[in-house]
Write an enzyme that holds these catalytic residues in place. Structure first.
Site, mmCIF file in Angstrom:
data_model
loop_
_atom_site.group_PDB
_atom_site.id
_atom_site.type_symbol
_atom_site.label_atom_id
_atom_site.label_comp_id
_atom_site.label_asym_id
_atom_site.label_seq_id
_atom_site.Cartn_x
_atom_site.Cartn_y
_atom_site.Cartn_z
ATOM 1 N N ASN A 29 0.789 -1.228 0.000
ATOM 2 C CA ASN A 29 0.000 0.000 0.000
ATOM 3 C C ASN A 29 0.825 1.283 0.000
ATOM 4 O OD1 ASN A 29 0.678 -0.789 2.651
ATOM 5 N ND2 ASN A 29 -0.986 0.418 3.523
ATOM 6 N N GLY A 58 2.179 -6.038 7.663
ATOM 7 C CA GLY A 58 1.258 -6.905 6.952
ATOM 8 C C GLY A 58 0.161 -7.395 7.864
ATOM 9 N N GLU A 64 4.171 -4.326 12.380
ATOM 10 C CA GLU A 64 3.105 -3.341 12.191
ATOM 11 C C GLU A 64 1.997 -4.079 11.451
ATOM 12 O OE1 GLU A 64 0.490 -1.235 11.018
ATOM 13 O OE2 GLU A 64 1.809 -0.399 9.487
ATOM 14 N N LEU A 65 0.922 -4.399 12.167
ATOM 15 C CA LEU A 65 -0.071 -5.337 11.664
ATOM 16 C C LEU A 65 -1.403 -4.633 11.380
ATOM 17 C CD1 LEU A 65 0.872 -8.297 14.053
ATOM 18 C CD2 LEU A 65 1.797 -7.761 11.782
ATOM 19 N N CYS A 110 -3.213 1.440 6.573
ATOM 20 C CA CYS A 110 -3.282 0.760 7.874
ATOM 21 C C CYS A 110 -4.131 1.531 8.882
ATOM 22 C CB CYS A 110 -1.876 0.544 8.430
ATOM 23 S SG CYS A 110 -0.845 -0.525 7.393
ATOM 24 N N GLU A 139 -10.316 -6.092 9.620
ATOM 25 C CA GLU A 139 -9.727 -5.000 8.841
ATOM 26 C C GLU A 139 -10.243 -5.062 7.414
ATOM 27 O OE1 GLU A 139 -5.403 -2.925 8.339
ATOM 28 O OE2 GLU A 139 -5.450 -5.102 8.133
#
Length: 472
Positions: A151, A227, A247-248, A281, A375
Site C-alpha cells: 500500500n 502486513g 506493524e499489523l 493501515c 480490517e
C-alpha cells in the site's frame, strides 16, 4: 521487461519469472524474478559479507549516503510517482504525496544517523558502585530482514531501509509481490548514492518461501514486517530470539462528540476513510457520532463522499482508483452484503466496476459484522450513533486491534479521558486516526503489532544497547 534480483550490488538473473499486471487496467507491466531458496541464500550471504563494512562506516558516511538518496529521489520524483500509480493503482496525486514523504523519511534517517548515542550511568548511586565510570553505546544488529506491503511501496520501505542503514545494518528486502518495481528502483538509486555492495539486497517472489528463510536464518538478527496479523504472529513464533518489529492490522475508529463543527471536519474525515481506496493501515473504518449530531454528520459525510472522482490512477483529478486485486475487491463487496444482511443500511456506494469499488458508507452496523470487527482495507466505512463518549470509547476498545484512534471534541476533560482510556498506540485529538508524519513514534497494541516505527524509534529497535564500565 524483465526485472532481476538485486544481490551483492549486482543484478542477478533468476531461474524463474512471473508476470506482473496493473491492478487498474490489467495490462502486463513486467516479468518479475521469483527467487528460489538458493537465491535467497545468496542475498543473505551478500548481506552478511557487507555487515562489517557497514558497522564500521562512520555516522557521517551513512548520513551522506542517505542524503544523496533523498536527492536522487527528488530528481526522479515524477518517475517514482508513475511507478506507484502503475504497480499499485495509486492515484497520481496521492502517489506524488507518498514520494514527498519518502524523501522526508530518508532525510530524517540521515539526520538520526548522526544522533545515535548512549548515556552515562551514575553507578555510585548504589553501594558498591563507587570508583566506576559507566556509559552505554548503541551498536548495529547486523543483517535485517525487511518484509513490506503493497500500500505504500516507497515510504513503508523507507521506514525499514532508512533506519536500518542509518544504524549501520545491512538489509535483505522482500517487497510485496504486487509492488516490486519501486523497490528495485530504490536499489538502483542507493547504488548511485554510494551504498556498499551487499548492504541492500532485494529479492522478490513467494512470501512463504522467502519469508520462512529470512525469519529462521541465524544470520538475520532482526525482522521488520508490515502486513496481516496472521502472518505477523507466525513470524514471531518462528523467529526465536531475533528482534521482531511488527506493524499489523487495524480497524481504526473515530469518535465525534456533540458540539463540534461538523462542516470543518467532514472533508478530512472523508479523506481519512477513502484515501487510496481505504488501503491504509490507519484508514478510518469505524465512526461513532454522538446521536445529537448524527443525522447532520451522515448527510454531510455522504454528500462529500459522492463528490469523489473515480477512475484511472494516471489521471491527476482521480481521487480513488482500483483495489489492489480482484480478490480484495470481491471481499469488500462480500463484507458489505454481510453487513446489509445483518440490518445495516447502505447510505451510498455498494457498486463494483472491475477492481474499482465505489466508496461505501454503511449505517447502523452490528459490531459482529466483519466490516466492523476485522480490517476491511477497502473503501468502506461505517457510521453508528452513540449516546455518550464513554459508549464510543467502549466500542473503539471492543476490538482485537489497537493502532490509532481519533476523537473530535471541544471538551478538554473529554479529550484527556479519551487519551488515557483508548487502547491504541496513538490517540489523535481533534484529528483523524489516519494522521501520521514520518518522525513520530508509530505502532500499535493488541493484534496491531509490537515495536515502533518512526525513524528515531525504529533505530532504537534496530540497534543493541551495550553497557561499558570502567573501574578506576
Amino acid at each position: 521487461m524483465k526485472k532481476h534480483l538485486f544481490i551483492g550490488g549486482q543484478w542477478v538473473e533468476a531461474k524463474d519469472y512471473r508476470p506482473l499486471y496493473s491492478p487498474y487496467s490489467g495490462e502486463h507491466i513486467a516479468d518479475i524474478a521469483y527467487a528460489n531458496e538458493d537465491e535467497v541464500q545468496q542475498a543473505l550471504a551478500a548481506a552478511e559479507q557487507a555487515r562489517p563494512l557497514m558497522a564500521q562506516m562512520p555516522a557521517h558516511g551513512r548520513a551522506a549516503i542517505l542524503e544523496r538518496l533523498a536527492s536522487l529521489i527528488r530528481e526522479n520524483a515524477d518517475a517514482c510517482a508513475r511507478l506507484l500509480a502503475l504497480e499499485a493503482a495509486k492515484p497520481i496525486a496521492t502517489a506524488k504525496l507518498e514520494v514527498e514523504r519518502t524523501i522526508a523519511t530518508y532525510k530524517f534517517a540521515a539526520e538520526e544517523a548522526k544522533r545515535i548515542h548512549g548515556e552515562t550511568i551514575p553507578l555510585d548511586a548504589a553501594p558498591g558502585g563507587e570508583g566506576r565510570i559507566a556509559y552505554t553505546i548503541r551498536q548495529p544488529l547486523g543483517v535485517v530482514a525487511a518484509i513490506t506491503p503493497f500500500n505504500f511501496p516507497m515510504n513503508l520501505v523507507a521506514h525499514k531501509v532508512g533506519p536500518a542503514l542509518a544504524a549501520g545494518n545491512t538489509i535483505v528486502l522482500k517487497p510485496a509481490s504486487q509492488t516490486p518495481l519501486s523497490a528495485y528502483f530504490l536499489a538502483q538509486l542507493l547504488q548511485q548514492a554510494g551504498l556498499p555492495a551487499g548492504a541492500l539486497n532485494v529479492v522478490t517472489g513467494s512470501g512463504s518461501v522467502i519469508g520462512d528463510i529470512l525469519v529462521t536464518d541465524s544470520r538475520v538478527k532482526a525482522v521488520t514486517f508490515t502486513g496481516s496479523p496472521e502472518v505477523g504472529i507466525a513470524i514471531r513464533a518462528k523467529a526465536g530470539l531475533k528482534k521482531v518489529i511488527l506493524e499489523l492490522g487495524s480497524n481504526s475508529a473515530l469518535i465525534v462528540d456533540q458540539g463540534v463543527d461538523v462542516d470543518a471536519m467532514i472533508a478530512r474525515a472523508v479523506t481519512g476513510a477513502f484515501s487510496y481506496s481505504g488501503q491504509v493501515c490507519i484508514s478510518i473504518q469505524r465512526i461513532y457520532v454522538h446521536e445529537q449530531i448524527f443525522d447532520d454528520f451522515v448527510q454531510k459525510f455522504v454528500a462529500k463522499t459522492e463528490s469523489l472522482r473515480l477512475g484511472n490512477p494516471m489521471d491527476p483529478v482521480t481521487d480513488l482508483s482500483a483495489c489492489i486485486s480482484s480478490r480484495d475487491a470481491q471481499r469488500a463487496m462480500d463484507w458489505i452484503a454481510e453487513a446489509q444482511n445483518s440490518g445495516a443500511t447502505v447510505a451510498t456506494g455498494n457498486q463494483r466496476e472491475g477492481n474499482l469499488v465505489h466508496p461505501t458508507v454503511l449505517l447502523h452496523v452490528q459490531a459482529a459484522s466483519r466490516v466492523s470487527c476485522q480490517e476491511a482495507f477497502a473503501p468502506v466505512v461505517l457510521i453508528n450513533p452513540i449516546a455518550s463518549i464513554e459508549e464510543g470509547i467502549q466500542l473503539v476498545n471492543n476490538s482485537r486491534y489497537g493502532l490509532q484512534a481519533g476523537i473530535y471534541t471541544e471538551n478538554i476533560r473529554t479529550a484527556l479521558t479519551a487519551a488515557e482510556a483508548l487502547e491504541v498506540g496513538g490517540v489523535m485529538i481533534n484529528d483523524i486516526p489516519t494522521f501520521r508524519v514520518d518522525h513520530m513514534p508509530y505502532g500499535g497494541v493488541k493484534d496491531s503489532g509490537t515495536g515502533r516505527e518512526g525513524v528515531k524509534y525504529a533505530i532504537e529497535e534496530l540497534t543493541e544497547l551495550k553497557l561499558v564500565v570502567f573501574k578506576k
